[in-house]
Every structure is written in C-alpha cells, then in structure tokens.
Design a protein around this motif. Structure first.
Motif, PDB file in Angstrom:
ATOM      1  N   GLY A   1       0.055   3.303  -3.110  1.00  0.00           N
ATOM      2  CA  GLY A   1      -0.851   4.410  -2.801  1.00  0.00           C
ATOM      3  C   GLY A   1      -0.235   5.781  -2.927  1.00  0.00           C
ATOM      4  N   PHE A   2       1.102   5.866  -3.052  1.00  0.00           N
ATOM      5  CA  PHE A   2       1.783   7.156  -3.050  1.00  0.00           C
ATOM      6  C   PHE A   2       2.947   7.158  -4.043  1.00  0.00           C
ATOM      7  CE2 PHE A   2       0.458   5.886   1.201  1.00  0.00           C
ATOM      8  CZ  PHE A   2      -0.391   6.918   1.572  1.00  0.00           C
TER       9      PHE A   2
ATOM     10  N   SER B   1      -8.030  -1.751  -0.513  1.00  0.00           N
ATOM     11  CA  SER B   1      -7.976  -2.039  -1.947  1.00  0.00           C
ATOM     12  C   SER B   1      -6.771  -2.909  -2.284  1.00  0.00           C
ATOM     13  CB  SER B   1      -7.915  -0.727  -2.732  1.00  0.00           C
ATOM     14  OG  SER B   1      -7.756  -0.972  -4.109  1.00  0.00           O
ATOM     15  N   VAL B   2      -5.627  -2.602  -1.671  1.00  0.00           N
ATOM     16  CA  VAL B   2      -4.419  -3.408  -1.913  1.00  0.00           C
ATOM     17  C   VAL B   2      -4.608  -4.815  -1.343  1.00  0.00           C
ATOM     18  CG1 VAL B   2      -1.961  -3.637  -1.378  1.00  0.00           C
ATOM     19  CG2 VAL B   2      -2.890  -1.419  -2.062  1.00  0.00           C
TER      20      VAL B   2
ATOM     21  N   TRP C   1      -2.782   9.316   4.291  1.00  0.00           N
ATOM     22  CA  TRP C   1      -3.136   7.925   4.544  1.00  0.00           C
ATOM     23  C   TRP C   1      -4.612   7.693   4.242  1.00  0.00           C
ATOM     24  CZ3 TRP C   1      -0.654   3.487   5.715  1.00  0.00           C
ATOM     25  CH2 TRP C   1      -1.437   2.412   6.130  1.00  0.00           C
ATOM     26  N   SER C   2      -4.931   6.487   3.725  1.00  0.00           N
ATOM     27  CA  SER C   2      -6.321   6.136   3.433  1.00  0.00           C
ATOM     28  C   SER C   2      -6.574   4.687   3.808  1.00  0.00           C
ATOM     29  CB  SER C   2      -6.622   6.349   1.937  1.00  0.00           C
ATOM     30  OG  SER C   2      -7.822   5.701   1.577  1.00  0.00           O
TER      31      SER C   2
ATOM     32  N   TYR D   1       0.837  -1.203   0.000  1.00  0.00           N
ATOM     33  CA  TYR D   1       0.000   0.000   0.000  1.00  0.00           C
ATOM     34  C   TYR D   1       0.871   1.253   0.000  1.00  0.00           C
ATOM     35  CZ  TYR D   1      -2.760   3.895   1.621  1.00  0.00           C
ATOM     36  OH  TYR D   1      -3.328   5.142   1.731  1.00  0.00           O
TER      37      TYR D   1
ATOM     38  N   GLY E   1      -7.589   2.798   0.851  1.00  0.00           N
ATOM     39  CA  GLY E   1      -6.474   2.442  -0.016  1.00  0.00           C
ATOM     40  C   GLY E   1      -5.838   1.125   0.380  1.00  0.00           C
ATOM     41  N   ILE E   2      -5.624   0.931   1.678  1.00  0.00           N
ATOM     42  CA  ILE E   2      -4.983  -0.328   2.103  1.00  0.00           C
ATOM     43  C   ILE E   2      -5.952  -1.494   1.921  1.00  0.00           C
ATOM     44  CG2 ILE E   2      -5.569  -0.193   4.576  1.00  0.00           C
ATOM     45  CD1 ILE E   2      -2.712  -1.288   5.108  1.00  0.00           C
TER      46      ILE E   2
ATOM     47  N   ASN F   1       4.785   2.887  -7.520  1.00  0.00           N
ATOM     48  CA  ASN F   1       3.331   2.860  -7.761  1.00  0.00           C
ATOM     49  C   ASN F   1       3.007   2.400  -9.175  1.00  0.00           C
ATOM     50  OD1 ASN F   1       4.479   5.222  -8.725  1.00  0.00           O
ATOM     51  ND2 ASN F   1       2.804   6.551  -8.097  1.00  0.00           N
TER      52      ASN F   1
END
Length: 820
Positions: A604-605, A620-621, A613-614, A600, A617-618, A677
């Motif tokens: 994510g970045f 989703s990973v 931070w989201s 992530y 997002g984590i 990414n």
C-alpha cells in the motif's frame, strides 16, 4: 481464511521457535549479513503501525537475503531510558522501572506475533544494569582518552522537562519532546568531544551507502568553513579578540564588529553609559535558542557597547556591538561586519546607520550588498587583484604582524551529555574535596540507579535527593566524596548498542573485539530520518573513537542506511492519541493475520515515503491472499488427482513460464532495493498467470508443481506464515530438522531464455487508432508482419474503399497503416 490465517501464524511461530530455525550461525561468517532496525522506545504500552512499518518489511528483506544464502543476524532490543518513561511515571505514579519492564513484555509479545526472524537470544535492554554497566565503561574510556570533559557553559534548558537539551534536541526554539520554549542557563555539564572528529565525520560520508539528503544534513550540521582568524585590538586597552572569516578579501570593508551577548569580554568592554541597555539585551537573548538566534529570516538586532576596536588591516576605529545572532559557542564568539558585501550585515548597518564601504567590484555597477567574488577596490595596495588572490595576500600581510592566520572552522559543537533527570544511566564520576574529579574504577561498575528516589522535576538532578546514592567514598584516598548526580543522555546508550548485540551475553567486557570485528559493521540499517544529526552522527563518532582506542578495526557503524517513510492516520495527519487517528496493529492482525497486515504495509505504500492508512487497502490485500489460497488449493487438487499427465511444454506452459521467470527477475530486483510495492505487484501478475493456466484442459503436472514451488518461494518473504504452510503441503517433510522450511530453500533464479516469447501480441492501427490486436511469431520478418496485419478480417473491413499509402512496422509492438 481469516481465522485459519491467525491459526497458522501461531502454528509456525511455535515451530520456528522450537526448531531454532533463525538462530544465527556464528561459525559461518563468509556470507554474514547484519540487518538492524533502530530499536523501539518502550515508553508506550504497545507497538503501533509505525513500528510495524519499520520492522515488518525489513524482516521480509532479511528473509529474502537468507534465501539467497546469507547468514542473517537480525537482533532486537529496547532503548529503555529517557524522558517519556519518566514523564509517564510522574503522571501515573508508576515507577519507570516497573512501567518500562511491563511495556517491554507487551512489545516482545507483539514483535513475536509479527513472525519476524529476530535473534531474541541477543536481546538487550538499555535500562538493565548489565547493559548500562558497559555504557558507563564507554564513558570512562572516552574520559581516559580526553574525549569526555566537564565545563561551565551556556546550555539549552527546558523549563517543562527541567533538563538540559543538546542543540540537536531544540526544534524551532522549542523542546523536541514537549514543545516548550527553550531558555538558556549557565551550568557545569559533561561534554563528549565529537569536534575532534569533525573532519573525519565529514570526509567519511563518501564511504557509505546512505541517502544523499541525510549526508547533506550531516554535512550542514558539521559545517566546515575554510578561512582565516583575524585579531582585532580594542582601542585604548590591552584587550584583543579573534574573528573567523571566510572572506579576508573584504577586510578593508569592515565597519563594525559584533560579539555574542554571552562573550565574557562584553563585561569589560561595555561603558557605564551603555551598561543598562547591554544587560537588558543580554537577558533577553538568553530566552532564545541557538537555532532561533541563527535563523536567516529573523531580523538581526544589537546594542553598542561604547567601545571601539582597531581594524588590523588599515588601522581604522570601528564600533564594537553585541548581537544575539552571534553565538559564543560558534567560532570565536565574534564576527566582523562587512555591510557592503553581506546581506545580514547590510540590513544591520542600515538599521543602525553604520558605514557601508564597497571593497569588491564585479563587472561594475552592481547594487549593494554585492556578495560574489570579484576585484578588490578601496583596499590600498591590494586594489585591482582578484578576491581569490586577495584572500591569501591579506592573510599573509596580517601573519607577518601576528594579527592573523589561516584557519578551518566547524559549526559542530561538542556533544552535551549531562541530563538533570532520574531515568538514565548514572555518570560514573565522583567528586572529592582532596582528589577532585575521580572516575569510578572499572571493577566498581555498574554505578546502579537507585529505585527509591523522588524524581518529580524541580530543576535539580533527582539523584541529589538520594543520600544513599550521592554520599560515597573516594576511590583514590578513601575519604568522603559525592557522586555525579546527572545522568547520561539516552543517546549515549544508543550510540554503541549495535556493538553489544553481537556479544550481548559477555559479562567480562562490553564486547570481544575479535568477535565484533568479524560481525560489524552493520550491513543494512533502517530507521527514521529524524535521527540524522543525533543518533546517526553520535554512533559514527563513538565508532571512530573506539577504533582509535584499538577496540574496532572499522570506521563506520552502518554500511548501508535506509529511512522508512511515515504511516499517517486515515485522515492524512501524523498519528496521535489526541487526534484519535492512531492505528493499532493488533485488531487488524486478529482479523486478517500477520501476513495480510505485513503485505498491506509493503504493497500500500512506497517504503521510503509511507502514506495514509486505508481500511479499503488492507481489505484489498486480504482479497488477494484469499485468491492466492484458492489458486493453491485448486492446484493441489489437480496434482492430487494426478490426471492429464502431460509432459510437453506447449503454448500454455510457455506463457506461464514467461510470467514465472519474469516475476523471479522483477521481484528479485525490486526486493533488493526495498521496493516492496512493485515486487508484490509482480506477484499479482504471476498469480493471474497461474490462475489462467490451471483452467487449461491439459496440465503438465511436473511443470505446475515446479512453478507453484517457485511462486511460494517468491511469496515467502512477504507472507512467511502462509507460504510456510502451503510449501509444506506441496512438499511434505517428515524429518524434524530444519529442512522443512521454505526459508531454507534457495531463492529462485530466472532463466533469460524463458523471457524470449515464441509469440508476441501486437496492435494494428489505422491512421494511429488501434483497430485490432493479434498474436504473431516473434521471428517473423517485416514483410510477413505487414501481410498478417493486412489480412486481419477487421482490418480488411476497415480499409474497404481506402488506399493504403504506407505500412509502418514497429517490431514486437505494433503495425500502423496509413490510409486515405
């Protein structure tokens, strides 16, 4: 998958440790790769997401390079001295040694749970006597070389931290640690003579692969100026002083001079009628930091001393002022003012009704202040010549009178390393009434930091309160002596640590030169940009100084540098406990596993930018890793059944092979430049192609296994535990040596031929609007492509009743039919 993931984390971490998989091979130096992340400060009790963002992705890059055949050295340690640990001790009553050691144990456990390739056998901790013994050795070597000296000087003082700060540690007039307004004190302090290396530090920036912004910051901080030093005599006195200028061509326009308030000459030059006002002004200026005093946006102020100087070029009397925008530590502590040709001087002259004389013209009619170069006017025999020529001729004239000479000046000041705090390396110096300043003999190192000391800050060095520490004997005469009570700036510890890593168990010397000269410089260094004008500059200085002493054969410590971005809280602000927006890695690792957390951070970045931070997002990973697991399990089942033993490479195989080799090419290129990414995005495309293929009725088993192995080798740096688990499932290995690991496999190479498709999808447009898509052979000529497009059923239907005016073919992409 979640519980299973944490289980395989532990399984493979133990296997890697038991088999010493990542132990550095010091005998294999042909493809040595020294990878280093800036070590952490154990002032806090745990690692946070920012630590992970520094260490996790870099470890993935190191794994990638290992699979490319590099012999990777990736050590880890702790920058353990400093104010945060001491302040924590003052607040809690827990001794810095005890809290620091406990925090290190916790952080070691967390770092090992990351599953990184760290070479723990080379670990260093800067507060251990076996480390700071050699920090003291470095200091003494600098002292021997004349690069460490002691003098009384005005210094930045933080009244909250009760210690001196280097200029680099003052941010907007405040202490970088506690934000308290910084004041000035005159103290006798130890300095390191970094200014001796100003020119080389500037020039050698061109040798290294560093971010341009960081290079620019160092160039600005070093601040080279080429100009002249001009001597001004004081009227009716034998006193004179020098002024540095880059614009000697404007000397005829000087209408006043300004001295720094702390310039010793101010006492002699101030008339009795002006003394009270001058002293009040000097007292006020002590409350300002150097950086604040030099701010371009701050209004310039000053006070007249009552004395006058003589302009050496024309003999005019000009008033001598003091102003806090002039620093005693920069240049000569005096400046000449040319208000017609300098914005700062112009504003000052207007404010205090001082003369303004034009001596440079451009094309004519320019408003004052005119700050460009031009033609000299009102300058006696120099009228009519250019500024560039005038700069030389004016100095030539002054040189004949011994009143001026060419000079190079630097903004860089010597590095102030004395700290009036407890938790730091003691300075290995003693003071003897008979022998003076005496360095501690090398055989008596380390000068150990006593444990039982009252270190609550009161403005004095805490070590002065330890009779046992302070009172000693002189190494020269054996008489009574006092130890230095200040400790070293913690940046001294970190200015050479990268050298110690490579020979960390050496008890006889700081490092063995022949060993270090093979291992260094560091090939890839990663850390925050906030250290641009502190740690990174100091490390460069120490490297060059040790080189000149004969210990090193290289000029720069870090060949390539990358700054990682900042992970913000979910609210988009910098993480802090007070805001309640900090992210603890542990809870996420317990839920998702180390690999999902790592992936992530990389997906994510942008690595050099960071972001907020989201939790979404984590998640989703985590779903992506779940999907990969299903694909691998289904593929494993297909191979186990051993059915549909197809041997040909038909359309489906060629399509997957394209994505396989395209992914190898793109992931390799992106990972090389730490663009993680986009590398992971390519892996997602690869997984989609794999998922599509295993749904085919007929599978080429050999091709599928080859492709799976390439997929796992590509995935391995980003998800090391997960990839190791599945690589071993697909490739059972019975031997107990290190051949089991995916990280001993060769990084896959792409086949350019596989990237040439037999077929390509093209769009068919009518008057610029897409009406259909179709696959066509890549080797068709233009006429054949037109024919296929016009025969497409949906296109024939759309063209009914219309005349085709033109058919435009963009090969490999689209066909556009112009119709009326």
């Amino acid at each position: 998958m979640t519980n299973y993931s944490t289980a395989i984390d532990r399984k493979w971490q133990k296997k890697w440790e038991d088999t010493e998989l990542y132990k550095f091979n010091a005998d294999k130096m042909d493809k040595k790769l020294y990878v280093l992340e800036m070590f952490s400060y154990p002032s806090g009790s745990k690692l946070h997401a920012g630590h992970w963002f520094n260490y996790g992705p870099v470890d993935s890059w190191a794994r990638f390079k290992r699979m490319q055949g590099y012999n990777v050295f990736q050590p880890m340690g702790f920058d353990a001295f400093g104010l945060p640990a001491e302040n924590y001790a003052i607040k809690t009553g827990i001794h810095p040694w005890d809290s620091t050691k406990q925090n290190i144990k916790t952080m070691e456990t967390q770092l090992k749970a990351m599953g990184a390739m760290f070479n723990w056998e080379s670990e260093i901790v800067t507060c251990d006597p076996e480390y700071y013994k050699w920090t003291q050795w470095v200091f003494l070597k600098l002292y021997e070389k004349g690069l460490a000296y002691r003098k009384k000087a005005p210094v930045n003082w933080c009244p909250s931290c009760n210690t001196v700060l280097a200029n680099e540690q003052v941010v907007d007039g405040a202490c970088e640690r506690c934000d308290t307004e910084v004041t000035k004190k005159d103290l006798t302090q130890w300095f390191l003579k970094i200014t001796d290396y100003a020119e080389e530090l500037l020039n050698d920036l061109d040798k290294i692969d560093w971010p341009e912004k960081t290079k620019s910051m160092q160039k600005h901080w070093i601040g080279k100026s080429t100009g002249a030093e001009v001597t001004f005599k004081v009227k009716d006195s034998n006193i004179s002083f020098d002024v540095f200028t880059t614009r000697a061509d404007t000397l005829f326009g000087v209408t006043y001079v300004v001295l720094a308030p702390e310039n010793p000459l101010v006492d002699e030059l101030t008339n009795d009628s002006q003394r009270e006002e001058v002293e009040q002004y000097r007292a006020a200026s002590k409350k300002q930091s150097d950086i604040e005093r030099q701010s371009l946006t701050r209004e310039k102020t000053g006070v007249f001393t009552g004395s006058y100087a003589i302009n050496p070029i024309n003999g005019r009397e000009i008033p001598i002022w003091i102003g806090d925008y002039v620093l005693a530590t920069y240049g000569t502590g005096a400046v000449m003012a040319v208000p017609a040709h300098d914005e700062r001087d112009f504003s000052f002259a207007k404010k205090y009704n001082l003369p303004i004389i034009r001596v440079i013209e451009g094309k004519g009619g320019e408003e004052l202040p005119f700050t460009e170069y031009g033609t000299m006017v009102n300058s006696d025999e120099f009228d009519g010549i250019t500024s560039e020529e005038g700069k030389i001729k004016v100095i030539e004239k002054l040189a004949k009178q011994n009143m001026g000479s060419q000079k190079v000046n630097y903004r860089l000041r010597d590095w102030l390393v004395s700290r009036q705090r407890y938790w730091g390396a003691p300075i290995p110096i003693v003071y003897c009434d008979k022998c003076g300043t005496v360095p501690v003999p090398y055989e008596n190192l380390p000068v150990t930091l006593p444990y039982d000391v009252e270190f609550a800050p009161d403005g004095k060095s805490p070590l002065t309160k330890s009779e046992e520490f302070i009172n000693t004997t002189c190494p020269h005469c054996g008489g009574k002596a006092k130890r230095e009570a200040d400790t070293l700036d913690t940046f001294v510890c970190s200015s050479w640590y990268y050298l110690r890593y490579a020979d960390s168990k050496n008890t006889e010397e700081a490092f063995k030169p022949e060993k270090i000269n093979k291992m260094l410089p560091v090939d890839k260094y990663v850390g925050g940009p906030e250290h641009a004008c502190m740690h990174l500059l100091y490390a460069r200085f120490l490297t060059k100084a040790l080189r000149d002493m004969g210990y090193l054969n290289f000029d720069e410590p870090f060949t390539s540098l990358t700054h990682q971005g900042l992970i913000l809280g979910p609210d988009g602000f910098k993480m802090s406990k007070s805001k309640g927006n900090t992210i603890s890695p542990d809870e996420y690792i317990n839920e998702y596993g180390a690999d999902v957390f790592r992936m992530y951070l990389m997906f994510g970045f942008s690595y050099v930018e960071g972001g907020a931070w989201s939790d979404d997002g984590i998640k989703s990973v985590a779903r992506f890793v779940d999907r990969i697991e299903r694909i691998l399990q289904n593929s494993y089942a297909i191979l186990e059944e051993n059915k549909n033993l197809k041997t040909s490479m038909d359309k489906a195989e060629k399509e997957l092979n394209f994505w396989r080799h395209n992914s190898i090419k793109q992931v390799t290129a992106d990972t090389e430049i730490l663009q993680f990414n986009t590398a992971i995005a390519r892996m997602m495309e690869f997984s989609n192609a794999l998922s599509k293929y295993i749904q085919e009725n007929e599978i080429n088993n050999d091709f599928l296994k080859e492709t799976i192995n390439d997929f796992l080798r590509l995935l391995a740096p980003f998800a090391p535990h997960f990839s190791e688990e599945y690589f071993n499932r697909f490739n059972p290995y019975t031997s107990e040596d290190n051949g089991y690991s995916v990280f001993n496999q060769k990084w896959p190479e792409f086949d350019e031929k596989a990237l040439i498709k037999d077929e390509v999808e093209i769009a068919i447009q009518i008057n610029g609007k897409i009406k259909a898509k179709t696959n066509i052979p890549t080797d068709l000529n233009e006429d054949s492509i037109k024919a296929i497009a016009l025969k497409e059923s949906s296109i024939k239907e759309a063209l009914e009743g219309k005349n085709v005016v033109k058919v435009i073919v963009i090969k490999g992409r689209l066909v556009n039919i112009v119709a009326k």
